[in-house]
Design an enzyme around this catalytic site. Structure first.
Site, PDB file in Angstrom:
ATOM      1  N   ASP A 196      22.302   5.080  -2.145  1.00  0.00           N
ATOM      2  CA  ASP A 196      21.293   5.634  -2.918  1.00  0.00           C
ATOM      3  C   ASP A 196      19.833   5.145  -2.812  1.00  0.00           C
ATOM      4  O   ASP A 196      18.875   5.886  -2.836  1.00  0.00           O
ATOM      5  CB  ASP A 196      21.477   5.678  -4.511  1.00  0.00           C
ATOM      6  N   GLU A 239      29.234  -0.046   7.989  1.00  0.00           N
ATOM      7  CA  GLU A 239      27.654  -0.564   8.428  1.00  0.00           C
ATOM      8  C   GLU A 239      27.897  -1.277   9.629  1.00  0.00           C
ATOM      9  O   GLU A 239      26.938  -1.498  10.489  1.00  0.00           O
ATOM     10  CB  GLU A 239      26.806  -1.064   7.275  1.00  0.00           C
ATOM     11  N   HIS A 270      20.883  -2.718  -9.065  1.00  0.00           N
ATOM     12  CA  HIS A 270      21.966  -2.855  -8.478  1.00  0.00           C
ATOM     13  C   HIS A 270      21.841  -3.149  -6.829  1.00  0.00           C
ATOM     14  O   HIS A 270      20.982  -2.839  -6.634  1.00  0.00           O
ATOM     15  CB  HIS A 270      23.228  -1.630  -8.645  1.00  0.00           C
ATOM     16  N   HIS A 271      22.890  -3.469  -6.143  1.00  0.00           N
ATOM     17  CA  HIS A 271      22.942  -3.787  -4.841  1.00  0.00           C
ATOM     18  C   HIS A 271      21.969  -5.250  -4.676  1.00  0.00           C
ATOM     19  O   HIS A 271      21.388  -5.212  -3.447  1.00  0.00           O
ATOM     20  CB  HIS A 271      22.484  -2.672  -4.113  1.00  0.00           C
ATOM     21  N   GLY A 300      30.328 -12.205  21.367  1.00  0.00           N
ATOM     22  CA  GLY A 300      31.892 -12.275  21.436  1.00  0.00           C
ATOM     23  C   GLY A 300      32.474 -12.020  20.135  1.00  0.00           C
ATOM     24  O   GLY A 300      33.466 -12.482  19.574  1.00  0.00           O
ATOM     25  N   ASP A 316      45.021  -5.155  20.404  1.00  0.00           N
ATOM     26  CA  ASP A 316      45.617  -4.562  19.210  1.00  0.00           C
ATOM     27  C   ASP A 316      44.622  -5.543  17.933  1.00  0.00           C
ATOM     28  O   ASP A 316      44.050  -4.919  17.079  1.00  0.00           O
ATOM     29  CB  ASP A 316      46.736  -4.637  18.854  1.00  0.00           C
ATOM     30  N   ASN A 338      50.040  -6.378  22.181  1.00  0.00           N
ATOM     31  CA  ASN A 338      50.959  -7.568  22.484  1.00  0.00           C
ATOM     32  C   ASN A 338      50.984  -8.393  21.240  1.00  0.00           C
ATOM     33  O   ASN A 338      51.076  -9.608  21.137  1.00  0.00           O
ATOM     34  CB  ASN A 338      50.337  -8.146  23.459  1.00  0.00           C
ATOM     35  N   GLY A 347      49.152  -9.338  18.630  1.00  0.00           N
ATOM     36  CA  GLY A 347      48.219 -10.360  17.864  1.00  0.00           C
ATOM     37  C   GLY A 347      47.084 -10.941  18.902  1.00  0.00           C
ATOM     38  O   GLY A 347      46.702 -10.082  19.895  1.00  0.00           O
ATOM     39  N   GLU A 363      43.543 -16.318  21.478  1.00  0.00           N
ATOM     40  CA  GLU A 363      43.737 -17.259  20.695  1.00  0.00           C
ATOM     41  C   GLU A 363      44.886 -18.270  21.053  1.00  0.00           C
ATOM     42  O   GLU A 363      44.948 -19.466  21.100  1.00  0.00           O
ATOM     43  CB  GLU A 363      43.770 -17.193  19.184  1.00  0.00           C
TER      44      GLU A 363
END
Lengths: 566, 566
Positions: free
Chosen positions: A27, A50, A113-114, A406, A433, A460, A462, A466
């Site tokens: 708004d 966003e 608001h916001h 990254g 994925d 794969n 996941g 990591e």
């Protein structure tokens, strides 16, 4: 002339080449969007959220020179913040316009608001000051000056800026200049420029092993062509850093390979580290661009930055990169051509199609054959980014990665931006994925605008990147197993999307060698423990730095090892 | 006793009742996640992205008293920022743990990925200071003190806190207390408390029309039961503000309705505005809670806040809400029961099933019949939030909205959190298509954990709430038309999800009156120009405030009007 402030802002954006604006309505920005719709330009590209809009504006800016997004106060702007910070880290000029609470409410101290609704003011403005190079709160008094200042600053510094347009200010009329805004730098200091050039030319003339090393500012400051001209003229071998891969043509005999410390090939490492006159463009030593600080740049290297030059014994703070490179080309004598290529030749072994489960190795071999001159390539962090690092890129191709910031999920939003900026080019996204799940919905906007990229999604199970760092089989590195192709198809009722699921090189080849009409979405099923070898090697050093000597990374089975790669 | 810092943090969270932690892995937090996995608690709930994780932690905290999430530096933390700011605005105690770059890198001045990589420090820490009530950077020296301080502060203030745990600090061993952490307030100042109570009792005794007005802190500070006891004892009529709807039983004869200035019913408005002794709980005058400042709270109202009391002629800064309410109940004489109900009776007209296109009016009539005592209800901003405002809630039900922060997409992430916190309750989400698209992927986490809410998604082709403000038929309020039910089904290969598309009251009734086993996902197709009448009335005032006298809102066809509602 008299113009409403919102219209003036939109006019300025159009004048500097922003043909599309990304964002989400709220708004506090609807009045600006109404002005956008009424004046029919720039084109509004409504995003699903966003963060994705910020990623799209970033991708757009990388191809277009400038990008912009419009968000609403707080709930919108803060969602975009990761994307804007990424633009800062990666030197991308993005203009973030935040439709903020009405000035009347600020003046009266009303809780809105916001906002935090606690009587505090400017909290989000201050937060944005941490991730942008310049900021302004637009008022009828300052709007003309501040709009021009912020646009120019973003373009000159190659960094994002933030402006707040209170919702009751957009329709206020002010006196504005009739002339267009022109993007340009002030000229370098003439004497400095001449002296700097002279010193560099002298160093080059006496050098036995001069070379160039490029970082991302080569592309960001628009000097890739001039760098290529200088390399050509002086027959300088050129190495790129990971984030700047592709900013020098990898098919050129002058291309020496990608340099990243101990993660580089031996030849390019030797070339860079033993050069007696290394010219760098925008060099920045970050863990992820330096093989976790295993690099060794000669102390007498000459560092050319966007707006300064730094040498061992001197520095110049008022010399602009583009001018300097042009002058260097003029002031040096052309050398005769030589082939100084030191990069290892790309894998030319037989392409052996089979029904066996597809390996990362086979996957990237197939991609090496698939990519074409002129392609625009976007690679997500993770095994995709690592796989792309091993490709020899074709002529006139562009590679986009986000190697320092990254932020996983970036690449899909970015792809929307690059598609909007360069719809005529064939565009390919490689993503995993885990990353896809962060921003998956933005695929719907790509479909909505009838854009037709190739999207290769590695399924794969996941976060394999990591697993190379810590938690090889840990549950926290697992993700939900979506029906990816069905998910992709569900995002449009009208647009054609060709989907495939492949498990072997034979199936992958069938997709790659066929003709397609719509968007092509390929789910590529691979083993969670398979990864490009370069990634596994690099991530061990990352884990040691991240967790220190008391960390858990050295426990048996903590990380994927090179031995288990297929 | 000796304990690793990460383990101590996790132990403390468990001690204060945090049984689930939300978030996304990243290389700067993997070591903490490894500790979580090794000690088997709290349970890790991996989210699709960090914004959704922050929303989930918020929903969890609302039901559980405290919530927590773990993110990685920059790319993770900034994505969560909108959610954390929402927790601040809505007074929800969430602990945001950011796995930050290794302390060694900070000490050595190394540039790291996931940072601005420009030599600056603490940018994200300072940004988070704008959206949290307390912050800390954990070190071996301060970890024990700071962890306890932040957890206690979050709980006492009902606001989010932010802590950075450098990735190489999590495994460092320190001396920690063996005793558990207890959540409690310091006692109120005895004399202040007595004097404050005395003044309030005196006012109440002489009042002809005393009443209670509740804002969100009623629930946040855990005093809803005590407020109800006081109301019952003194037979005080109770009005709730929009965000606190349901915090007093709407089936009670003492329930007077929802008060929001000119948007309220005439009776509750009269009751509140003419009360000669209005006690408010956590009263906050925001545009969205006050009918855009059309409210008129008596100047002599007594405002009871979490940690203070404010009267016309006095104030007490050292009195805690819970203690004060308990004392008020003890120090007042019970009055005989009376029925002071002034709220309009809910729509009892015949439920007329038809094959006509479903209207918002029929939809909410159906929902009124569907909701049951004990339900946990989550309503997204937009027509869903407006529709729920018109419902009479059953006993022991809970309603969650985000009426002041108002970040669309919040409700789906929140639902994951409330489902984790209270899996034994029937939970219902009402959401619109525009909002759903922001955070849609988190549905997969709800499926992954085998949770079984009812989800009603209004498909009305875009942001209808915005169409009531500006851009009635504008393109910027349109969104892509997903195949929502197929999208929902695509997010799991194993979990059962029952999907339906309904276009009429007859079809809706068929779904509502059947038994279901799995998650129920209902796409409800309605007209883009249809909306609850209350929303349309309220949003005209919002547009006038937002865009001021020169704004575009008064143009013909700029907004949806009451006349076109079906």
């Amino acid at each position: 002339m008299i113009q409403r402030i919102g219209e003036f802002l939109l006019r300025r954006l159009e004048e500097v080449g922003v043909r599309h604006i990304f964002g989400v309505p709220g708004d506090y920005n609807l009045e600006l969007l109404q002005q956008l719709e009424d004046r029919r330009g720039p084109e509004w590209v409504g995003n699903c959220n966003e963060l994705n809009a910020a990623y799209a504006a970033d991708g757009y800016a990388r191809m277009n020179g400038l990008g912009a997004l419009i968000v609403t106060d707080g709930v919108g702007s803060l969602s975009a913040m990761n994307g804007i910070a990424g633009s800062y880290c990666e030197h991308v000029p993005v203009i973030c316009v935040c439709g903020s609470i009405p000035q009347e409410a600020v003046d009266c101290g009303w809780l809105m608001h916001h906002t935090m609704a606690d009587g505090s003011q400017d909290r989000f403005y201050r937060a944005f000051a941490e991730v942008t190079v310049a900021q302004a709160k637009l008022t009828p008094e300052n709007a003309v000056v501040e709009i021009d200042r912020l646009i120019l600053t973003a373009w000159r510094e190659k960094l994002p800026v933030y402006m707040e347009l209170p919702s009751d200010v957009g329709y206020v009329e002010v006196d504005v200049p009739e002339t267009s805004l022109t993007l340009s730098y002030p000229p370098s200091d003439e004497e400095s420029l001449a002296r700097c050039c002279e010193k560099i030319v002298a160093r080059l003339q006496h050098a036995a092993s001069p070379a160039l090393l490029l970082d991302i500012d080569t592309e960001r400051f628009g000097v890739a062509t001039r760098v290529a001209a200088l390399a050509e003229r002086l027959q300088l071998p050129v190495a790129t850093m990971p984030g700047s891969k592709g900013m020098f043509c990898e098919q050129s005999p002058l291309f020496a390979g990608v340099y990243c410390g101990a993660c580089s090939g031996a030849e390019v490492r030797e070339l860079v580290e033993s050069s007696d006159c290394l010219l760098t463009i925008g060099y920045r030593r970050v863990d992820s661009t330096s093989g976790t600080f295993t690099d060794d740049i000669p102390g007498n290297a000459i560092h050319l930055n966007g707006q300064s030059v730094c040498m061992e014994d001197d520095n110049f703070e008022d010399v602009y990169l583009g001018e300097l490179l042009s002058l260097l080309v003029r002031e040096t004598d052309a050398k005769s051509k030589r082939d100084c290529r030191v990069v290892e030749s790309s894998d030319a072994e037989t392409w052996d199609l089979s029904r066996r489960p597809l390996s990362q190795r086979e996957y990237w071999q197939a991609m090496q054959r698939f990519i074409l001159p002129g392609d625009l390539l976007v690679a997500e962090n993770g095994t995709s980014g690592a796989g792309v690092a091993g490709l020899r890129l074709p002529c006139r191709s562009t590679l986009i990665t986000q190697g320092v910031w990254g932020s996983i999920g970036y690449s899909l939003g970015c792809l929307l931006g690059t598609l909007m900026a360069a719809p005529e080019r064939r565009q390919i996204l490689w993503i995993g994925d885990g990353s896809f799940q962060l921003t998956a919905q933005e695929l719907s906007t790509i479909l909505r605008y009838e854009l037709k990229p190739y999207i290769f999604l590695i399924n794969n199970g996941g976060y394999t990147i990591e697993r190379t760092i810590l938690g090889r089989t840990a549950k926290y590195n697992d993700i939900a197993n979506w029906r990816y192709t069905e998910m992709a198809k569900s995002l449009s009722r009208t647009q054609e999307i060709e989907t495939f699921v492949v498990h072997s090189s034979l199936e992958l080849d069938a997709v790659l060698s066929s003709a397609h009409r719509g968007m092509v979405f390929v789910e590529v099923v691979m083993d969670p423990m398979d990864a490009p070898v370069g990634l596994i090697r690099g991530m061990q050093a990352v884990a040691n730095l991240d967790y220190g000597p008391s960390g858990p990374q050295s426990a048996l089975g903590a990380q994927i090892t090179e031995a288990e790669v297929r």
